[in-house]
Design an enzyme around this catalytic site. Structure first.
Site, PDB file in Angstrom:
ATOM      1  N   GLU A 489      49.783  -2.272   4.377  1.00 43.73           N
ATOM      2  CA  GLU A 489      50.068  -3.369   5.496  1.00 43.73           C
ATOM      3  C   GLU A 489      51.437  -3.430   5.753  1.00 43.73           C
ATOM      4  O   GLU A 489      52.464  -3.452   5.095  1.00 43.73           O
ATOM      5  CB  GLU A 489      49.485  -4.955   5.063  1.00 43.73           C
ATOM      6  CG  GLU A 489      49.641  -5.684   5.996  1.00 43.73           C
ATOM      7  CD  GLU A 489      49.256  -7.117   5.595  1.00 43.73           C
ATOM      8  OE1 GLU A 489      48.152  -7.199   4.930  1.00 43.73           O
ATOM      9  OE2 GLU A 489      49.776  -7.977   5.948  1.00 43.73           O
ATOM     10  N   GLU A 494      55.871 -11.742  11.794  1.00 45.61           N
ATOM     11  CA  GLU A 494      55.036 -13.005  11.181  1.00 45.61           C
ATOM     12  C   GLU A 494      55.893 -14.182  11.582  1.00 45.61           C
ATOM     13  O   GLU A 494      57.168 -14.106  11.247  1.00 45.61           O
ATOM     14  CB  GLU A 494      54.513 -13.036   9.784  1.00 45.61           C
ATOM     15  CG  GLU A 494      53.378 -12.012   9.576  1.00 45.61           C
ATOM     16  CD  GLU A 494      52.975 -12.134   8.114  1.00 45.61           C
ATOM     17  OE1 GLU A 494      51.665 -12.828   7.971  1.00 45.61           O
ATOM     18  OE2 GLU A 494      53.441 -11.763   7.406  1.00 45.61           O
TER      19      GLU A 494
END
Length: 608
Positions: A489, A494
């Site tokens: 990932e 974020e």
């Protein structure tokens, strides 16, 4: 001398004129001939390739021929006629097709599946056929009791497998056949149409599955439902319909499948199907070994109420004569207790020719220097209020918490993801939906665009507030076969609302995931008031993170040592807006809804 030449010319002139007239007549007759082509195959799931040959195809007013080893046929007829096509072979119910008036070369789109088991040749499969087979039961080829017509699957012995095939088609008649689709093959204006044996493409070639158009009901397809799930199946108007009251506890709680099919090591295959659902949900298409369940292809497909074509490719890593195609419709991400129906049609599994294989998206080896060149982008310039481009994005759907105790239900509803003034809007709404208190959207490029290495960039304006969690990130495209975090990932951006000035960039892999991911953060002003660009440069054994073109984090293979660096295969992109979860916490009284993630563009570059 001149007089003799003149006489010779005069003598040749009538001959030349006759030749011209003759050629014109031939061309006129040739122009009146058109051709019809297609494929024929037995309609049972374990039919071997050698069974495709030997079907007789007859055309009234035209030619007769027999199918080749691929089941392909081609017959000629006079343009403008309305013929009948008849397909027959000993042991099969004869199939007759009344064709429309044929004015140009045409092809029958779907393979003509033939019903096996008519041993007595009376165009009905009944007990008399089973009795005939029983009289030769257990006789091998060459023995006195051997009857070639009774050996349906051509394994050199008349046994239970032949009776099973008859039982599958029991009570079927010639009326069980449904008229196929016939497509014209356009010709260049002013030319005489010609046709030749086609090279299979993504839309042509022999379907390795039988009855993929469900023109013969549910014949050749098997169905499984386990305890805890509630469902029924039927074939309605040429579609496979799965009526579901409860999805049960597992993805495989409800599934249907066909096999065995034969796969060849190193060959690339394409699985295609049309699907829709009366509620937004996901299903899981899989190609696997029937005995070990080792998967060659497994992924998720997002369904809405609109029938959509799905196309998936994979390369067989080994020879397998016992593979099967399976569609799981149980609880993919959550248990759906709302009654709904999934409809499927036109399922095919085809071997692709070399000419139709998608080239590797990046050069090998990957260049260590060079200018970045744009290779994929979405500027979100569609009509206001429209959904995102379905050729580039698909949806994750569900409200299972997504491994983080998130509070939203992801939908494919246009109110949660839509185009507005050249932007993609992902909107989180406070509303009760399928047992959750919020709705939002999670878009992904899985199956649409995947790449290994490159510069991945998005220009965005972020939402704000306690419990708000937008992200622009990537997952390895092998997630459905290797699972997370082994697939890898890459979190490009974020943001959590309780830290209104911080942006995080992270990688997650085996033994360095969740709170142990390799991460860094940077402070950025006005994240919710202004657009900013968030990007990574991903190259062999290194990933670099940027905000507005400024480097703030680098990860290398040595950064994760002694653990495995898993960023050496294609990844797909994800855009989502989550509500709540273990990391950001839940919304509180200060959090306003709706919240929006505004995306100006997403672009991917590669070294040239």
């Amino acid at each position: 001398m001149c007089t003799r030449k003149k006489a010779t010319y005069l003598l040749c002139l009538p001959i030349a004129l006759l030749i011209v007239v003759f050629l014109n007549i031939c061309n006129a007759f040739a122009a009146d001939i058109v051709k019809i082509s297609g494929y024929v195959k037995p309609c049972f799931s374990n039919a071997s390739a050698n069974l495709n040959t030997g079907f007789r195809v007859e055309l009234t007013g035209g030619q007769s021929t027999t199918t080749n080893s691929s089941g392909y046929f081609e017959v000629s007829l006079e343009r403008g006629t309305q013929p009948q096509l008849k397909v027959c072979k000993s042991g099969y119910i004869t199939r007759s097709i009344n064709l429309p008036t044929v004015t140009q070369n045409s092809k029958i789109t779907d393979s003509l599946d033939m019903l096996a088991g008519d041993i007595n040749g009376d165009n009905i499969i009944n007990m008399s056929d089973i009795i005939t087979v029983a009289l030769s039961f257990n006789s091998a080829k060459g023995s006195p009791n051997y009857n070639e017509v009774c050996e349906i699957n051509m394994d050199n012995c008349i046994n239970m497998s032949d009776i099973v095939i008859i039982a599958m088609n029991f009570n079927k008649t010639s009326d069980s056949y449904i008229k196929p689709v016939i497509d014209a093959i356009p010709a260049t204006p002013g030319s005489t149409p010609t046709i030749s044996t086609p090279t299979p493409t993504s839309d042509s070639g022999l379907n390795l599955l039988s009855n993929g158009s469900f023109s013969l009901g549910t014949t050749s397809w098997s169905y499984w439902i386990e305890s805890g799930a509630l469902s029924t199946i039927s074939a309605i108007n040429g579609e496979y319909a799965v009526d579901i009251t409860s999805t049960g506890p597992n993805p495989h709680s409800i599934h249907f499948y066909q096999g065995p099919v034969k796969l060849t090591k190193g060959k690339t295959y394409q699985l295609s199907f049309d699907a829709r659902s009366t509620v937004d949900r996901e299903i899981r298409p899989t190609v696997e070994n029937s005995a070990t369940y080792a998967a060659y292809l497994t992924t998720t497909a997002s369904l809405t109420n609109q029938m959509t074509r799905h196309t998936l490719k994979f390369t067989a890593p080994a020879d397998d004569t016992n593979a099967r195609v399976l569609f799981s419709m149980g609880s993919i991400f959550e248990n759906i207790n709302q009654r709904h129906t999934v409809y499927m049609d036109n399922i095919s599994l085809k071997e692709l020719s070399d000419a139709n294989l998608t080239p590797t998206p990046l050069p090998t080896p990957y260049p260590s220097s060079g200018q970045w060149k744009l290779v994929w982008n979405d500027e979100f310039d569609g009509a206001n209020g429209s959904k995102p481009d379905s050729s580039k994005w698909t949806y994750d759907i569900g409200g299972s918490g997504w491994g983080n105790n998130e509070l939203q239900y992801y939908t494919s509803n246009v109110k949660n993801a839509y185009i507005d003034s050249g932007n993609l809007i992902i909107k989180a709404i406070a509303e009760s939906y399928n047992g959750m208190n919020y709705t939002s959207a999670r878009l992904k490029t899985l199956g649409k665009f995947e790449a290994q290495y490159g510069k991945f960039e998005a220009k965005m304006k972020l939402p704000f507030g306690q419990g708000i969690w937008p992200a622009f990130w990537m997952l390895g495209n092998d997630i459905n076969s290797t699972s997370w975090p082994a697939c890898g990932e890459i979190d490009i951006m974020e943001f959590i609302g309780k830290e209104p000035a911080n942006i995080y960039g992270t990688i997650h892999g085996p033994d360095y995931c969740g709170g142990e991911g390799k991460s860094a953060k940077t402070t950025v002003a006005s994240l919710s008031q202004e657009y900013h660009t968030f990007s990574i440069e991903w190259e062999p054994e290194v990933i670099r993170w940027y905000v507005d073109g400024k480097l703030y984090h680098t990860a290398t293979a040595s950064s994760v040592s002694p653990n495995k660096w898993v960023y050496d295969h294609p990844f797909f992109m994800i855009l989502n807006l989550a509500v709540g979860g273990n990391w950001p916490g839940s919304p509180d009284s200060t959090t306003n809804f709706p919240q929006t993630l505004t995306v100006d563009y997403v672009r991917v570059y590669q070294r040239q």
